[in-house]
Each structure stands twice: as structure tokens, then as C-alpha cells.
Motif scaffolding. Structure first.
Motif, PDB file in Angstrom:
ATOM      1  N   LEU A 222       0.813  -1.269   0.006  1.00 34.63           N
ATOM      2  CA  LEU A 222       0.126  -0.012  -0.078  1.00 34.63           C
ATOM      3  C   LEU A 222       0.638   1.283  -0.015  1.00 34.63           C
ATOM      4  CD1 LEU A 222      -2.898   0.679   0.138  1.00 34.63           C
ATOM      5  CD2 LEU A 222      -2.869   1.018   2.514  1.00 34.63           C
ATOM      6  N   GLN A 223       1.915   1.233   0.520  1.00 39.69           N
ATOM      7  CA  GLN A 223       3.292   2.472   0.603  1.00 39.69           C
ATOM      8  C   GLN A 223       3.604   2.510  -0.681  1.00 39.69           C
ATOM      9  OE1 GLN A 223       4.979   0.538   4.251  1.00 39.69           O
ATOM     10  NE2 GLN A 223       4.652   2.413   5.023  1.00 39.69           N
ATOM     11  N   GLU A 224       3.450   1.833  -1.487  1.00 42.49           N
ATOM     12  CA  GLU A 224       3.915   1.984  -2.925  1.00 42.49           C
ATOM     13  C   GLU A 224       3.217   3.120  -3.678  1.00 42.49           C
ATOM     14  OE1 GLU A 224       7.169   0.847  -4.494  1.00 42.49           O
ATOM     15  OE2 GLU A 224       6.936   0.980  -2.468  1.00 42.49           O
ATOM     16  N   LEU A 225       1.775   3.282  -3.031  1.00 43.90           N
ATOM     17  CA  LEU A 225       1.012   4.386  -3.543  1.00 43.90           C
ATOM     18  C   LEU A 225       1.682   5.676  -3.221  1.00 43.90           C
ATOM     19  CD1 LEU A 225      -2.298   3.070  -2.666  1.00 43.90           C
ATOM     20  CD2 LEU A 225      -1.549   3.220  -4.905  1.00 43.90           C
ATOM     21  N   PRO A 226       1.442   6.778  -3.923  1.00 38.75           N
ATOM     22  CA  PRO A 226       2.056   8.272  -3.576  1.00 38.75           C
ATOM     23  C   PRO A 226       1.665   8.684  -2.219  1.00 38.75           C
ATOM     24  CG  PRO A 226       0.930   8.288  -5.731  1.00 38.75           C
ATOM     25  CD  PRO A 226       0.517   6.902  -5.108  1.00 38.75           C
ATOM     26  N   GLY A 227       2.784   8.970  -1.570  1.00 39.12           N
ATOM     27  CA  GLY A 227       2.420   9.704  -0.257  1.00 39.12           C
ATOM     28  C   GLY A 227       1.719  10.862  -0.423  1.00 39.12           C
ATOM     29  N   THR A 228       1.023  11.345   0.421  1.00 34.53           N
ATOM     30  CA  THR A 228       0.258  12.688   0.296  1.00 34.53           C
ATOM     31  C   THR A 228       1.046  13.813   0.314  1.00 34.53           C
ATOM     32  OG1 THR A 228      -0.017  12.507   2.822  1.00 34.53           O
ATOM     33  CG2 THR A 228      -1.821  11.696   1.615  1.00 34.53           C
ATOM     34  N   ARG A 229       2.107  13.966   0.919  1.00 33.52           N
ATOM     35  CA  ARG A 229       3.122  15.144   1.044  1.00 33.52           C
ATOM     36  C   ARG A 229       3.969  15.409  -0.245  1.00 33.52           C
ATOM     37  NH1 ARG A 229       6.598  15.283   4.577  1.00 33.52           N
ATOM     38  NH2 ARG A 229       6.631  17.690   4.873  1.00 33.52           N
ATOM     39  N   ASP A 230       4.531  14.354  -0.708  1.00 41.34           N
ATOM     40  CA  ASP A 230       5.689  14.371  -1.685  1.00 41.34           C
ATOM     41  C   ASP A 230       5.267  13.503  -3.061  1.00 41.34           C
ATOM     42  OD1 ASP A 230       5.973  11.861  -1.053  1.00 41.34           O
ATOM     43  OD2 ASP A 230       7.884  11.822   0.141  1.00 41.34           O
TER      44      ASP A 230
END
Length: 404
Positions: A271-279
Motif C-alpha cells: 500500500l505504501q507504494e502508492l504516492p505519499g500525500t506530501r511528496d
């Protein structure tokens, strides 16, 4: 096809005499701090450092490994009719060396990368084949042939007399596991699972492929039957992973599932391979950029080695997979990385951050706003300049409108 990652500080085989020698060498250091320190305390510290709660448990583990290596009793009575399934060929030779006589089959489709949709085979395989051939520079016809062959063999899992799935805890393996189980309409005659997230004595366990043959023999008695609950969970997880929305996927990732206990952590990491909200970076991209920023110009292969050895919380990538994931950061119109020494093989080329790369890493710019490439994670598509799904710091899905 991409290969499984293989790296470790040890292959899992422990020598008891060597550990006794280490304990004797440690004792003088302990006595400097405590004159009353004993050899038993030194042995306890050595055992704890290898992942055991006591020296006797370390000794028992070594004895079990030795027994498995010396005796053929671990081979099941029907082992010659067994099919061993793996998401790569990294244990094929070691199984033979250890004395396994069954057939070996693999599914090399890297489901942790590219578009993965819940489609009929006639639509699914061309989708995957096009991605694999493009991402890894492979012949499209050969990729299509190999995928067709592997998936055709996987269909026999439903009727095979005895099959064993060998998996570890990362996304590469767990996605292979749910793909294999989700395709079953009913329980096969005898389907077993060996899955492991750590091996005693291995400081940095990355995968089963790094293990010595006698450690595979030690794992063999630890296999367990796959039950109906595991199949139903796999169907649910596969559908969630293929969905254009990651909401159901995230619900499963944040849960606990007795039927497949290693599934949730792998889904959470993926799931953390999706874009992070900040960068807008995936975790893999963020870890890579962070190391490159610290190390200055650094060889491509060294970045991969650093992530596998230290920074990646749940290693799931092979070297070619890592290379393919980072290409869009290099090849776009507004790159985050500059690649030099391009006359060399890619692992020896040097990488450095561009000005935009530094801005994105500092969360002063958002990567998908500058990217030239659409990207997929499972069934979720991230298209530059369009609204898309992201994940926040708690790995919860957040919808981001275009050009926020």
C-alpha cells in the motif's frame, strides 16, 4: 522475467562450535564490566544476538538442522508426486541438493509491479505481458509464451494430488500466494503451505532463496494444510488488490488474518507504494532518494544494496525490478535523478538528485505533478496531472484532487 532478491549476512546454517568460540571471545569483554560474568552469560548474549531466548534453544535449533541434513525422514511418502510452487526459481537447485524429488513449478509474474486487474486470462495475460516486456526490455512474444505456460500450469493446482507453496512474508510472495489460491474453486486433494518471515540465526532475512539446502529440509516438516478459510481470504484480498480503489485493500492491510497471518503486513507495505500525500513518492522512491541525497553521487547498484541491507522494512524487489521502478524518475521530462556513466552496465552508473528531486524529497514539490509516466500499483492507476489515490503517514488511502 525479473528474479527474486537474494541477499543475506548468513544462509541460516549455524555451527555450534563457532558460536561457542564467539562466547569465549566475548567473556573477557563482559568481565571488564562485571568481574563475576560467566561463560553462561556470554553464551546467552550470543544466543540472543542470533534470535534465541537461551543457549539451550540455540543448541536445539542447531541439532534440528543437523538431523534434517543427516536423515531423509523429512521426505513425505508421496514426495515424488509433489509439486513445489514458488514465485521464482531461486530454490529449485537447493531443493534438489536437499533431496526433494518432486516437480518444481514457478510463477514469475511480478504482481507487486505494474497493472494488476481481475480479468479473464485472455485479457489479463496480454496486460501483464505488455508491462513486463516494456519494464524489463524483454521480447514481447517470449514473455507472452512464458506467461501462458506458467498460468496454464497454475490451473493444475486445483487437481494436483499434492502441492506445496513456498512463500515468505513480502509482497512479491504474498501476492503470488493470494493469486494462486484465488483461482481455486474448491480445496485441492492436498495443498500445503510453507511460509516464513524469519529464520533463527539469520540477521537480515530477505527470502527463502538465500537459505542453505539443509535449512529447506528443516522447514519441510513445518508445512501446514491450506484450508477453506485461506482460500476465501485470498479471493477477498485478490479482488481488493485488483480494484481501482485501495479502500478495501487498506482495510485488509490494517487487519489480522489467522488463515494467512503474513498477508496483512505485506499488503500494508505494498500500500505504501502508492504516492505519499506530501511528496507523491512511493516508499521505495522515498528511501532511494533519501540515500542518494545522503551519499552524494552513488552507483545505482549500491542504492539497491543499501535498501535491501538496511532501509527497506520488508524487502520484496529483485535488482532488475528496482531498476525498472526507478527509471521513470530518470527518464521523464522533469527528472528527479540524473544518471551518469551511461556507457556502463546500469548497476555501475552513478545517480544524483536534480534540483527538483531535492524539492520533492523535502516535500516542497509533488512528484506526480511533474512526472511524465502513468504508474500502477495493483488496480490503482496514478496518472500525472489527474486526481488519484494517495496514502497518508498512517498508510490510509486519501483521494487527491487534480493539482491540489
Amino acid at each position: 522475467m525479473p528474479q527474486r532478491p537474494v541477499a543475506s549476512t548468513t544462509n541460516g546454517r549455524l555451527n555450534l562450535e563457532q558460536q561457542r568460540k564467539r562466547a569465549k571471545e566475548l567473556l573477557p569483554h563482559l568481565k571488564r564490566e562485571d568481574p563475576n560474568a560467566t561463560l553462561s552469560q556470554a553464551q546467552w548474549q550470543i544466543a540472543r544476538g542470533l534470535g534465541f531466548s537461551s543457549w539451550p534453544k540455540l543448541k536445539a535449533h542447531v541439532d534440528a538442522l543437523d538431523f534434517a541434513a543427516r536423515h531423509p525422514d523429512f521426505i513425505a511418502s508421496d514426495e515424488a508426486r509433489t509439486t513445489h510452487w514458488r514465485c521464482g526459481n531461486d530454490i529449485a537447485h537447493s531443493l534438489q541438493v536437499a533431496g526433494f524429488r518432486g516437480q518444481f513449478q514457478m510463477l514469475t509474474d511480478p504482481l507487486c509491479m505494474g497493472p494488476v486487474r481481475d480479468l479473464p486470462g485472455d485479457d489479463y495475460q496480454p496486460l501483464r505481458g505488455a508491462f513486463i516486456s516494456h519494464a524489463f526490455g524483454l521480447n514481447e512474444t517470449e514473455v507472452a509464451r512464458r506467461l501462458a505456460d506458467e498460468y496454464a500450469r497454475l490451473e493444475h493446482l486445483a487437481t494436483a494430488q499434492h502441492s506445496v507453496l513456498w512463500c515468505e512474508a513480502d509482497a512479491y510472495d504474498q501476492l503470488f500466494l493470494i493469486r494462486a489460491l484465488a483461482g481455486l474453486e474448491r480445496l485441492p486433494p492436498k495443498l500445503e503451505l510453507i511460509e516464513v518471515d524469519r529464520i533463527p540465526g539469520v540477521e537480515r532475512f530477505i527470502g527463502i532463496g538465500q537459505l542453505a539446502p539443509d535449512v529447506l529440509a528443516w522447514l519441510w516438516p513445518q508445512r501446514r494444510l491450506v484450508d477453506e478459510a485461506a482460500i476465501q481470504l485470498a479471493k477477498q484480498a485478490w479482488g481488493a488488490y485488483c480494484d481501482p480503489s485501495p479502500v478495501r485493500w487498506a482495510e485488509l492491510a490494517h487487519g489480522k488474518h489467522c488463515a494467512l497471518p503474513l498477508l496483512a503486513p505485506a499488503l500494508l507495505r505494498q500500500l505504501q507504494e502508492l504516492p505519499g500525500t506530501r511528496d507523491g513518492l512511493s516508499l521505495t522512491e522515498r528511501l532511494a532518494l533519501g540515500y542518494i541525497a545522503e551519499a552524494g553521487p552513488v552507483q545505482f547498484g549500491q542504492v539497491f544494496a543499501e535498501l535491501m541491507a538496511r532501509r527497506e522494512p520488508l524487502p520484496f524487489l529483485g535488482d532488475m525490478m528496482f531498476h525498472a521502478l526507478l527509471r521513470p524518475l530518470i527518464d521523464g521530462d522533469q527528472p528527479l535523478l540524473v544518471e551518469t556513466e551511461t556507457h556502463l552496465e546500469w548497476p555501475r552508473r552513478e545517480l544524483a538528485l536534480t534540483a527538483l528531486g531535492l524539492e520533492v524529497l523535502d516535500a516542497n514539490a509533488y512528484w506526480p505533478d511533474h512526472s511524465s509516466h502513468a504508474r500502477w500499483v495493483g488496480g490503482v492507476r496514478i496518472e500525472p496531472g489527474r486526481a488519484h489515490w494517495t496514502v497518508d503517514g498512517d498508510a490510509q488511502p486519501v483521494w487527491r484532487s487534480a493539482r491540489e
